[in-house]
Design a protein around this motif. Sequence first.
Motif, mmCIF file in Angstrom:
data_model
loop_
_atom_site.group_PDB
_atom_site.id
_atom_site.type_symbol
_atom_site.label_atom_id
_atom_site.label_comp_id
_atom_site.label_asym_id
_atom_site.label_seq_id
_atom_site.Cartn_x
_atom_site.Cartn_y
_atom_site.Cartn_z
ATOM 1 N N ALA A 385 54.619 -97.731 -54.459
ATOM 2 C CA ALA A 385 53.858 -96.483 -54.343
ATOM 3 C C ALA A 385 54.482 -95.547 -53.319
ATOM 4 O O ALA A 385 54.493 -94.326 -53.492
ATOM 5 C CB ALA A 385 52.409 -96.791 -53.971
ATOM 6 N N LYS A 386 55.029 -96.140 -52.260
ATOM 7 C CA LYS A 386 55.669 -95.333 -51.213
ATOM 8 C C LYS A 386 56.900 -94.616 -51.761
ATOM 9 O O LYS A 386 57.144 -93.445 -51.451
ATOM 10 C CB LYS A 386 56.042 -96.225 -50.033
ATOM 11 N N TRP A 388 57.482 -93.868 -55.038
ATOM 12 C CA TRP A 388 57.039 -92.858 -56.012
ATOM 13 C C TRP A 388 56.456 -91.635 -55.305
ATOM 14 O O TRP A 388 56.476 -90.523 -55.846
ATOM 15 C CB TRP A 388 55.994 -93.449 -56.961
ATOM 16 N N LYS A 389 55.953 -91.841 -54.084
ATOM 17 C CA LYS A 389 55.367 -90.727 -53.332
ATOM 18 C C LYS A 389 56.401 -89.654 -53.024
ATOM 19 O O LYS A 389 56.070 -88.468 -52.902
ATOM 20 C CB LYS A 389 54.749 -91.261 -52.028
ATOM 21 N N LYS A 392 56.353 -87.223 -55.698
ATOM 22 C CA LYS A 392 55.143 -86.407 -55.676
ATOM 23 C C LYS A 392 55.179 -85.314 -54.609
ATOM 24 O O LYS A 392 54.355 -84.404 -54.626
ATOM 25 C CB LYS A 392 53.920 -87.308 -55.477
ATOM 26 N N GLN A 393 56.128 -85.415 -53.660
ATOM 27 C CA GLN A 393 56.247 -84.370 -52.644
ATOM 28 C C GLN A 393 56.693 -83.040 -53.247
ATOM 29 O O GLN A 393 56.550 -81.985 -52.623
ATOM 30 C CB GLN A 393 57.261 -84.792 -51.577
#
Length: 549
Positions: A385-386, A388-389, A392-393
């Motif tokens: 998740a970190k 993939w984040k 998302k930025q």
Amino acid sequence: MTKAWILSVGPSKKQWVNPAMKSSKRKRLALHLDQQIEGTVYTDQTTLQRYSTDKSIYQVVPQMVVSPASMEDLTTIVSTARDENLSVTARGGGSGTAGAALGEGIVIHLPRNGFLGNIVDFSTGAGKDYITVEAGVYHDTIQTFLKKEGYYLPADPSSSPLCQIGGNIATKASGPHGFSHGSIDRFLQDIEYISARGEHIDSARPKSIPPTLRAALTQLQEKVRADKATVSLLKKRRNFKTASGYNLFALMAELQPEKILAQLFAGSVGSLGLITRATLRVEPYTPEKAALLLYFTDLHALSLATQEAIAAEVTAIEVISQATIRLLKRRKGAGSDELHNGHLLFIECEGPMRQARLAQLKEKLRKSPNLLVPPQEAQTEEELAKLWKIRKQILPVLLRPGAGMKALSIVNDVGVPPQHLAHFIEDIETFFRKKGLETVIYGHAGNGNLHLRPLINIKETDLKERIQAIADGVYEIVFRYKGTITAEHAMGRLRTPYLEREWGSSIYRHMKRVKDIFDPDNILNPEAMFGRGAITDKMRHDLFEPVQK
């Protein structure tokens, strides 16, 4: 957004209705329609303005908004539109960026979880795992339901909280995992829809298909297969990710007419019929995932790494350009201090062999002289998740690019064969640099699908000319690499002038024949698939208004 699935009605090719319909005529038509259906008709300006825009650069104010309550209502709307020489355009959740869901006339909205907002059936067994859903069900709702049952729909667009399954089918949606699993047409089994004649047709019930339609599809298939140029190009592009034009690949497969019919709706942007229900194949959910994050100083090294990842049969391969990384670091968003100043490649793998595959891949790639830092690994859900984040930025930058600036959706869904990725990005960056534009570049490297978002000063007096020049210039580069104008977002008024250039006159004629078979009077979304006008027609008014600093 509490509204669900939308239809808008505008003028047909037979008699285009003046967009500024007289108020008295609109009231008479609204009253007549209101008396004929169970649902409700709205003509207030607040509602009309609400449905005059989507996520595109366009604005088209409808004549009225209708909330239907039954299938009979939809049939009545289509019949009324045909009698009044109006056209019908289907709209999903309003998350499209090509303007395919806007029209002059009637816009139909459905409340969330209301009419056409239900999961109808779910069945598994003997390798036949299917879900049947109505067109207005939101994508996230489907995934939440399926994961509780241990399944998922692999075609997973990033806009899943905003989009509905009817719109996903109409745009031939894909997403980050489209590289390994394919677009939604790969999972589409059957379709139900309201035809341009008001008929209720279900591909799962062959007897519901009019004999004339069945015969026309068979004849079309024979003509396409007899066209050597068409067959050659379709074979060459069989494994190439594209959502432009109609899904003629269905005509090359050994399918019954009813299955061809269903497949043609994938990417049809509401121009063949109004989707009401669909049955889709689903797959067992695989929670076991792992990933690598790599930074390269050179695009060609990144391209070679992408080819290695493709050969390793990974699940997803995402790319973010070095210029975009620099932009993210400059904005100092959450986690931006952890980014490195290089071209980013994100590789995900799933299943029991994930760790072994990634270990082999890591061993090959870590020797690259163009690797900026050692590969980062993610083995747990939290670590994954970190990573993939980071992807998302990009969203905050697109939403708030700076005072007077907007990250306009103009050429935001192009695709090229992945082996040309490095040269293509270099050419695109050179093009935008000459235009004096900073550009966000990211996307799905595994199948060459890139999202390009130039940051444009909307206070420029020649905004329309700049937008047209950007589209013309970018697509010229796309065509140089035998690419596509849209890989997963499908057609719309933003792209119609470039469709024939991509496919050639022969296939373009076959596509127009598809339209004639399903909609001979051109009443269904007439501006979404074919058009020759400037892409800057009917742009949103707020793009030309003063920007508050």
